[in-house]
Design a protein around this motif. Structure first.
Motif, PDB file in Angstrom:
ATOM      1  N   UNK A  57      27.000 -41.690  26.280  1.00 21.74           N
ATOM      2  CA  UNK A  57      27.698 -42.657  25.427  1.00 21.74           C
ATOM      3  C   UNK A  57      28.222 -43.819  26.263  1.00 21.74           C
ATOM      4  N   UNK A  58      28.764 -43.500  27.406  1.00 16.95           N
ATOM      5  CA  UNK A  58      29.310 -44.553  28.278  1.00 16.95           C
ATOM      6  C   UNK A  58      28.196 -45.416  28.880  1.00 16.95           C
ATOM      7  N   UNK A  59      27.010 -44.842  29.063  1.00 12.80           N
ATOM      8  CA  UNK A  59      25.890 -45.607  29.606  1.00 12.80           C
ATOM      9  C   UNK A  59      25.380 -46.645  28.609  1.00 12.80           C
ATOM     10  N   UNK A  60      25.610 -46.424  27.322  1.00  9.69           N
ATOM     11  CA  UNK A  60      25.112 -47.348  26.305  1.00  9.69           C
ATOM     12  C   UNK A  60      25.670 -48.760  26.463  1.00  9.69           C
ATOM     13  N   UNK A  61      26.772 -48.917  27.191  1.00 11.07           N
ATOM     14  CA  UNK A  61      27.350 -50.246  27.358  1.00 11.07           C
ATOM     15  C   UNK A  61      26.646 -51.073  28.440  1.00 11.07           C
ATOM     16  N   UNK A  62      25.865 -50.421  29.269  1.00 12.55           N
ATOM     17  CA  UNK A  62      25.181 -51.122  30.354  1.00 12.55           C
ATOM     18  C   UNK A  62      23.933 -51.822  29.828  1.00 12.55           C
ATOM     19  N   UNK A  63      23.712 -53.015  30.290  1.00 12.29           N
ATOM     20  CA  UNK A  63      22.541 -53.777  29.854  1.00 12.29           C
ATOM     21  C   UNK A  63      21.257 -52.982  30.109  1.00 12.29           C
ATOM     22  N   UNK A  64      21.175 -52.328  31.258  1.00  9.69           N
ATOM     23  CA  UNK A  64      19.980 -51.550  31.590  1.00  9.69           C
ATOM     24  C   UNK A  64      20.159 -50.072  31.243  1.00  9.69           C
ATOM     25  N   UNK A  65      21.210 -49.735  30.518  1.00  8.86           N
ATOM     26  CA  UNK A  65      21.481 -48.339  30.185  1.00  8.86           C
ATOM     27  C   UNK A  65      20.529 -47.790  29.137  1.00  8.86           C
ATOM     28  N   UNK A  66      20.447 -46.467  29.087  1.00 12.06           N
ATOM     29  CA  UNK A  66      19.612 -45.802  28.095  1.00 12.06           C
ATOM     30  C   UNK A  66      20.332 -45.802  26.751  1.00 12.06           C
ATOM     31  N   UNK A  67      19.620 -46.160  25.715  1.00 13.00           N
ATOM     32  CA  UNK A  67      20.140 -46.095  24.344  1.00 13.00           C
ATOM     33  C   UNK A  67      18.936 -46.071  23.412  1.00 13.00           C
ATOM     34  N   UNK A  68      19.158 -45.731  22.151  1.00  5.97           N
ATOM     35  CA  UNK A  68      18.029 -45.668  21.222  1.00  5.97           C
ATOM     36  C   UNK A  68      17.266 -46.995  21.140  1.00  5.97           C
ATOM     37  N   UNK A  69      15.992 -46.884  20.892  1.00  7.14           N
ATOM     38  CA  UNK A  69      15.109 -48.050  20.771  1.00  7.14           C
ATOM     39  C   UNK A  69      15.688 -49.053  19.771  1.00  7.14           C
ATOM     40  N   UNK A  70      15.732 -50.312  20.172  1.00 12.31           N
ATOM     41  CA  UNK A  70      16.195 -51.381  19.294  1.00 12.31           C
ATOM     42  C   UNK A  70      17.700 -51.581  19.278  1.00 12.31           C
ATOM     43  N   UNK A  71      18.461 -50.717  19.956  1.00 10.42           N
ATOM     44  CA  UNK A  71      19.921 -50.849  19.988  1.00 10.42           C
ATOM     45  C   UNK A  71      20.310 -51.828  21.093  1.00 10.42           C
ATOM     46  N   UNK A  72      21.370 -52.559  20.858  1.00 12.81           N
ATOM     47  CA  UNK A  72      21.926 -53.471  21.861  1.00 12.81           C
ATOM     48  C   UNK A  72      23.000 -52.725  22.651  1.00 12.81           C
ATOM     49  N   UNK A  73      23.365 -53.245  23.822  1.00 13.35           N
ATOM     50  CA  UNK A  73      24.473 -52.608  24.533  1.00 13.35           C
ATOM     51  C   UNK A  73      25.721 -52.582  23.647  1.00 13.35           C
ATOM     52  N   UNK A  74      26.429 -51.491  23.717  1.00 10.34           N
ATOM     53  CA  UNK A  74      27.652 -51.338  22.939  1.00 10.34           C
ATOM     54  C   UNK A  74      28.639 -50.473  23.691  1.00 10.34           C
ATOM     55  N   UNK A  75      29.898 -50.866  23.650  1.00 10.92           N
ATOM     56  CA  UNK A  75      30.952 -50.123  24.323  1.00 10.92           C
ATOM     57  C   UNK A  75      31.719 -49.296  23.295  1.00 10.92           C
ATOM     58  N   UNK A  76      31.786 -47.995  23.560  1.00  7.70           N
ATOM     59  CA  UNK A  76      32.515 -47.067  22.689  1.00  7.70           C
ATOM     60  C   UNK A  76      33.926 -46.853  23.210  1.00  7.70           C
ATOM     61  N   UNK A  77      34.854 -46.706  22.278  1.00  6.65           N
ATOM     62  CA  UNK A  77      36.224 -46.298  22.581  1.00  6.65           C
ATOM     63  C   UNK A  77      36.586 -45.169  21.630  1.00  6.65           C
TER      64      UNK A  77
END
Length: 177
Positions: A57-77
Motif C-alpha cells: 500500500x505504501x509503495x503505491x505512492x511511488x511513481x515507479x511503485x507497483x500498483x494495479x494496471x492503469x492506477x496513478x500514484x496515490x498516497x494512503x493514510x
C-alpha cells in the motif's frame, strides 16, 4: 485523539475487524477492498502477511511503485485513535480521464461502527495539506448522488459543486484552506 498516519502493521487486528464490518455491510470502498481481499486476504491474518500488504500500500505512492494496471500514484493514510483503525483516505497524485469523471483526487471510507462521529470530515480536512504538498492547489472529490453524508463531508471542507456526471456529483476543494 484521532489522527492521520501512514499505514502501519501495528493496526492489523483493528483493520481486520473493520474489514469484517465492511463485508457484513457489503461495502468495499469502491472496489478497493475486493481487490485487496483477492490479493492479500489469505495472508492478512498473519503478521508477516499483513506487513507485506502495508508495504505494498505504501509503495503505491511511488511513481515507479507497483500498483494495479492503469492506477496513478496515490498516497494512503489511515485514520486511527489509540489502537483503533477508524478509516482510510487516499490522495491520488494526478487525474486520469476516468478519475476526472467519477473518481477524483481523493477517496475515503470510515468503518461502519465509527460513522456519524465526524471522522470523514476530519480526515478530509487533515489530508488537504498533504495534497497541497504534492503540488495540488485544488482537488476533485466526487460522491454518489445518493450519498448525502459524503456530500455534507465535502461541503463542510469547502467543496464547490461543479456538476453532476451520471450518478456522480463533482466538487473542487482548495488545498490552502
Amino acid at each position: 485523539m484521532p489522527q492521520l498516519i501512514t499505514p502501519d502493521p501495528r493496526f492489523r487486528a483493528s483493520f481486520l475487524e473493520a474489514v469484517r464490518e465492511n463485508i457484513a455491510e457489503d461495502e468495499y470502498f469502491g472496489n478497493t477492498l475486493k481487490r485487496e481481499l483477492a490479493v492479500y486476504g489469505d495472508s492478512w491474518h498473519e503478521p508477516d502477511g499483513f506487513a507485506r500488504y502495508v508495504a505494498a500500500v505504501r509503495e503505491e505512492e511511488l511513481e515507479a511503485g507497483f500498483r494495479p494496471e492503469g492506477f496513478v500514484p496515490g498516497t494512503w493514510y489511515w485514520y486511527v485513535d489509540a489502537g483503533t483503525y477508524l478509516g482510510r483516505i487516499q490522495v491520488r497524485h494526478r487525474l486520469t480521464p476516468h478519475l476526472r469523471e467519477v473518481g477524483g483526487h481523493i477517496g475515503y471510507g470510515v468503518r461502519p461502527t465509527a460513522r456519524r462521529n465526524g471522522h470523514a470530515t476530519a480526515m478530509l480536512r487533515e489530508v488537504l495539506p498533504h495534497a497541497r504538498a504534492l503540488g495540488l492547489d485544488r482537488v476533485l472529490v466526487t460522491c454518489d448522488t445518493t450519498n448525502i453524508g459524503s456530500r455534507k463531508v465535502i461541503e463542510a471542507n469547502g467543496g464547490e459543486f461543479e456538476d453532476q456526471r451520471g450518478e456522480k456529483l463533482r466538487f473542487w476543494i482548495r488545498t490552502d484552506r
